[in-house]
Design a protein around this motif. Structure first.
Motif, PDB file in Angstrom:
ATOM      1  N   VAL A 217     -69.354   1.978  -8.689  1.00  0.00           N
ATOM      2  CA  VAL A 217     -70.272   1.234  -7.827  1.00  0.00           C
ATOM      3  C   VAL A 217     -69.592   0.007  -7.230  1.00  0.00           C
ATOM      4  O   VAL A 217     -69.658  -0.242  -6.021  1.00  0.00           O
ATOM      5  CB  VAL A 217     -71.535   0.837  -8.609  1.00  0.00           C
ATOM      6  CG1 VAL A 217     -72.357  -0.184  -7.833  1.00  0.00           C
ATOM      7  CG2 VAL A 217     -72.386   2.068  -8.902  1.00  0.00           C
ATOM      8  N   ILE A 271     -84.760  -0.475 -11.484  1.00  0.00           N
ATOM      9  CA  ILE A 271     -83.551  -0.146 -10.728  1.00  0.00           C
ATOM     10  C   ILE A 271     -83.796  -0.295  -9.230  1.00  0.00           C
ATOM     11  O   ILE A 271     -83.009  -0.908  -8.500  1.00  0.00           O
ATOM     12  CB  ILE A 271     -83.086   1.291 -11.060  1.00  0.00           C
ATOM     13  CG1 ILE A 271     -82.536   1.364 -12.490  1.00  0.00           C
ATOM     14  CG2 ILE A 271     -82.019   1.750 -10.067  1.00  0.00           C
ATOM     15  CD1 ILE A 271     -82.147   2.758 -12.929  1.00  0.00           C
ATOM     16  N   GLY A 275     -82.406  -3.620  -7.263  1.00  0.00           N
ATOM     17  CA  GLY A 275     -81.439  -3.235  -6.241  1.00  0.00           C
ATOM     18  C   GLY A 275     -81.752  -3.906  -4.922  1.00  0.00           C
ATOM     19  O   GLY A 275     -80.857  -4.373  -4.208  1.00  0.00           O
ATOM     20  N   ALA A 279     -79.793  -7.673  -3.848  1.00  0.00           N
ATOM     21  CA  ALA A 279     -79.107  -7.501  -2.571  1.00  0.00           C
ATOM     22  C   ALA A 279     -79.683  -8.453  -1.529  1.00  0.00           C
ATOM     23  O   ALA A 279     -78.950  -9.006  -0.703  1.00  0.00           O
ATOM     24  CB  ALA A 279     -79.232  -6.058  -2.100  1.00  0.00           C
ATOM     25  N   GLY A 402     -79.049  -1.503 -11.431  1.00  0.00           N
ATOM     26  CA  GLY A 402     -79.792  -1.698 -10.192  1.00  0.00           C
ATOM     27  C   GLY A 402     -79.196  -2.786  -9.326  1.00  0.00           C
ATOM     28  O   GLY A 402     -79.033  -2.614  -8.102  1.00  0.00           O
ATOM     29  N   MET A 403     -78.844  -3.917  -9.937  1.00  0.00           N
ATOM     30  CA  MET A 403     -78.274  -5.035  -9.180  1.00  0.00           C
ATOM     31  C   MET A 403     -76.930  -4.657  -8.581  1.00  0.00           C
ATOM     32  O   MET A 403     -76.672  -4.897  -7.395  1.00  0.00           O
ATOM     33  CB  MET A 403     -78.150  -6.258 -10.095  1.00  0.00           C
ATOM     34  CG  MET A 403     -79.492  -6.868 -10.483  1.00  0.00           C
ATOM     35  SD  MET A 403     -79.399  -8.012 -11.889  1.00  0.00           S
ATOM     36  CE  MET A 403     -78.308  -9.275 -11.247  1.00  0.00           C
ATOM     37  N   ALA A 405     -75.602  -1.629  -8.060  1.00  0.00           N
ATOM     38  CA  ALA A 405     -75.700  -0.550  -7.083  1.00  0.00           C
ATOM     39  C   ALA A 405     -76.329  -1.048  -5.784  1.00  0.00           C
ATOM     40  O   ALA A 405     -75.899  -0.662  -4.689  1.00  0.00           O
ATOM     41  CB  ALA A 405     -76.519   0.606  -7.658  1.00  0.00           C
ATOM     42  N   GLY A 406     -77.336  -1.914  -5.890  1.00  0.00           N
ATOM     43  CA  GLY A 406     -77.990  -2.439  -4.699  1.00  0.00           C
ATOM     44  C   GLY A 406     -77.046  -3.240  -3.824  1.00  0.00           C
ATOM     45  O   GLY A 406     -76.989  -3.046  -2.604  1.00  0.00           O
ATOM     46  N   SER A 443     -83.572  -2.153   1.908  1.00  0.00           N
ATOM     47  CA  SER A 443     -84.244  -2.865   0.817  1.00  0.00           C
ATOM     48  C   SER A 443     -85.746  -2.631   0.869  1.00  0.00           C
ATOM     49  O   SER A 443     -86.402  -2.452  -0.167  1.00  0.00           O
ATOM     50  CB  SER A 443     -83.953  -4.365   0.897  1.00  0.00           C
ATOM     51  OG  SER A 443     -82.599  -4.636   0.619  1.00  0.00           O
ATOM     52  N   LEU A 446     -86.486   0.731  -0.547  1.00  0.00           N
ATOM     53  CA  LEU A 446     -86.385   0.721  -2.007  1.00  0.00           C
ATOM     54  C   LEU A 446     -87.642   0.143  -2.642  1.00  0.00           C
ATOM     55  O   LEU A 446     -88.151   0.659  -3.648  1.00  0.00           O
ATOM     56  CB  LEU A 446     -85.158  -0.085  -2.439  1.00  0.00           C
ATOM     57  CG  LEU A 446     -83.780   0.512  -2.129  1.00  0.00           C
ATOM     58  CD1 LEU A 446     -82.674  -0.476  -2.497  1.00  0.00           C
ATOM     59  CD2 LEU A 446     -83.584   1.827  -2.863  1.00  0.00           C
TER      60      LEU A 446
END
Length: 476
Positions: A217, A271, A275, A279, A402-403, A405-406, A443, A446
Motif C-alpha cells: 500500500v 476501513i 480511508g 485522506a 484503512g488510513m 490504503a486511503g 472519499s 467511500l
C-alpha cells in the motif's frame, strides 16, 4: 450519566496519552522531512521510509501484539510497548544517518503496536458501566482525532524552533511519565498464559501478511500496478493464517471473534470511513499549501475549527447521544455529516475562499466526533475479557489499514489526474485542484459505502437495547 471515579480518570489519562503519542508520531514527521533530508543526506527515494518504516511495523504487529497482551497480560504489554517506544524515540532523535533513523522509526512502530494494541482492551475491561464507558470512549477518541490534527502544526513549530530531532526527543519524557503513571494506575492482570494461544506458525503468517500488505500500500506510488502483487501474496498469507487458526489446537486468533456481525461490520465501516477521513486531512492540507499557498502554520490554524468541532462532539455530545439512542444511530448521524462535508469539497474552486468554501467543511467534519466513538463502542461491543486485547488489536489493525490504503489510493488518483490535466495544457493550480477534487469525490463514495454497510450490516448491540429499555420510563 455516570461520574467517573478519580482512579479510573487516571487510567483513562494514561491510555489517552499513549494514543496521542502514537497518532502524533504518525504525522508529525511529515513536516520535518525536508530538514531531515538536508541534515542526514537522504536520497529522495529513501526519504519516504521515515514514515513507511513506522507504518509497516505498527500496522503489521498490532494483531499479534493484541493477542500477546491477552496471553502475557495487557498491563505488561502496555508498559513494555511504551518503554520500547521511548527508547526508540531517543535513538531517532540522536540519529546521525538515514539507516539509523529508519531503524529507529521501525522500532518506534514496534513499541507503538505493543502499547496501542491493548489500550482498548484495558479501557473496556476497566469501564464496565455503560455511561462511564461512553464518556471514556469519547475522551479516548478525541485524543486520536486531536493528535492527527495537531501533528503537522506541532511538527512545524518544533522543527523551526528547536530542530527536527526534537519531534522525536519530546516523546522520551512523555513516555517516562506515562510509564510511571501506568505502573500506579493500570489494573494488574495475569493473562491466559502462552499455552492458551502460542501459535508460532500463525504468528509468522499473520505478521508477514500484514506487513507485506501494508508495504504494498505505502509503495503504490513507486511501483504502480506492480504493487498489486504484494497484495496478492499478502492475501495468500492471510488466507493461510485463517486456515491455520481453524485447525490449530491453540490458535493465536480464535475465529469466533469474527462471527460477531457487529464487530465485523464495525471494522469494515472503519476501513471505509478512516480511508476517507485520513485522506481528507492529508489532501485538504496539500490543497491549502499547494494551491492556496498557505504556510504550514496557516494550514494548521485553518484546520483548527475541525479539531475543535470534533472535540466538542466526542467529549460532550457523543457520550450522551450514545447512551440514549445507541452507538449505531450515532454512527449513522455522524456519517451523514461527513458525507455533507466531503460533498461540499467536491466543488471546491481554484480560488477558494476560506469562509465560504472551507470553513463549512471544517464545521461539518464534527461528524468525526460522533463516528469515531461509536465505531469504537461497536468494534469492542462483543469482546470477552479473555479476548479484549485481541479484539482491540483487530480494531486498531483495520484502522491503520484503512488510513494507509486511503492515503495511498487517493494520493495516487489525485497525482494521476493532475498529470493528465497538465499534459492537456491546464495551469498548475487548475490541474492540482482537479486532482484533489477527484480525491474528494472518491472519499465521498467511500463514506456513502460506509453508511450503507452500517445501515444494513450493523445491528444494535444488546447493551444498547438494555440501555434504551432502562431509559424508557424516563421518556414517558
Amino acid at each position: 450519566m455516570s461520574r467517573i471515579p478519580r482512579s479510573r480518570w487516571l487510567v483513562l489519562g494514561v491510555l489517552s496519552a499513549t494514543m496521542l503519542m502514537t497518532v502524533l508520531d504518525g504525522s508529525i514527521v511529515t513536516v520535518a522531512m525536508p530538514a531531515i533530508q538536508r541534515d542526514l543526506g537522504f536520497a529522495p527515494a529513501e526519504l519516504s521510509w521515515t514514515v513507511n518504516a513506522y507504518l509497516i511495523a505498527y500496522g503489521g504487529l498490532l494483531l499479534l501484539a493484541g493477542r500477546l497482551g491477552d496471553l502475557v497480560g495487557r498491563r505488561a504489554m502496555f508498559l513494555a510497548g511504551n518503554a520500547v517506544f521511548a527508547a526508540a524515540s531517543l535513538l531517532a532523535g540522536a540519529a546521525s544517518g538515514p539507516g539509523m533513523l529508519i531503524g529507529a522509526r521501525f522500532l518506534q512502530g514496534v513499541g507503538s503496536a505493543m502499547a496501542s494494541a491493548v489500550v482498548l482492551g484495558i479501557l473496556v475491561t476497566t469501564f464496565t458501566d455503560a455511561g462511564e464507558r461512553a464518556k471514556a470512549i469519547g475522551v479516548f477518541s478525541f485524543t486520536g482525532a486531536a493528535g492527527a490534527s495537531l501533528g503537522q502544526v506541532l511538527g512545524g513549530v518544533l522543527t523551526d524552533t528547536l530542530g527536527w530531532n526534537y519531534i522525536f526527543l519530546i516523546n522520551v519524557p512523555i513516555g517516562v511519565v506515562t510509564i510511571a503513571l501506568a505502573v500506579r494506575a493500570l489494573p494488574a492482570d495475569r493473562g491466559l498464559g502462552l499455552s492458551a494461544g502460542a501459535d508460532a506458525l500463525g504468528a509468522l503468517l499473520v505478521t508477514a501478511g500484514l506487513m507485506l500488505g501494508i508495504y504494498g500500500v505505502v509503495q503504490i506510488e513507486r511501483f504502480g500496478p506492480r504493487s498489486l502483487w504484494f497484495g496478492v501474496v499478502a492475501l495468500v498469507l492471510l488466507a493461510a493464517f485463517a486456515v491455520r487458526q481453524a485447525t490449530a489446537r491453540t490458535p493465536l486468533m480464535p475465529l469466533r471473534i469474527l462471527r460477531s456481525r457487529t464487530v465485523a461490520g464495525a471494522n469494515l465501516v472503519q476501513i471505509l470511513t478512516l480511508g476517507a477521513m485520513f485522506a481528507f486531512q492529508v489532501v485538504v492540507a496539500l490543497f491549502m499549501q499547494q494551491v492556496l499557498r498557505y504556510d504550514a502554520l496557516g494550514t494548521g490554524l485553518a484546520m483548527l475549527p475541525a479539531a475543535l468541532s470534533i472535540a466538542i462532539m466526542s467529549l460532550f455530545v457523543s457520550p450522551r447521544l450514545s447512551t440514549r439512542f445507541g452507538a449505531r444511530a450515532v454512527l449513522l448521524g455522524g456519517l451523514v455529516l461527513l458525507i455533507g462535508a466531503m460533498a461540499w469539497l467536491t466543488r471546491v474552486p481554484v480560488d477558494a475562499r476560506y469562509v465560504t468554501d472551507l470553513l463549512p467543511v471544517m464545521v461539518l467534519i464534527m461528524g468525526g466526533g460522533l463516528v469515531l466513538p461509536a465505531l469504537t463502542s461497536l468494534g469492542m461491543s462483543d469482546a470477552r475479557s479473555d479476548d479484549a486485547g485481541l479484539v482491540s488489536g483487530v480494531f486498531n489493525t483495520t484502522q491503520q489499514v484503512g488510513m494507509a490504503a486511503g492515503v495511498a489510493l487517493l494520493s495516487t488518483l489525485a497525482a494521476t489526474r493532475t498529470e493528465g490535466l497538465l499534459a492537456g495544457g491546464a495551469g498548475e493550480a487548475v490541474a492540482l485542484t482537479g486532482g484533489y477534487r477527484l480525491a474528494f469525490t472518491v472519499s465521498l463514495a467511500l463514506l456513502i459505502s460506509a453508511f450503507a454497510v452500517a445501515l444494513v450490516v450493523l445491528r444494535r448491540p444488546r447493551a444498547d437495547v438494555r440501555q434504551a429499555a432502562a431509559l424508557q420510563p424516563e421518556r414517558v
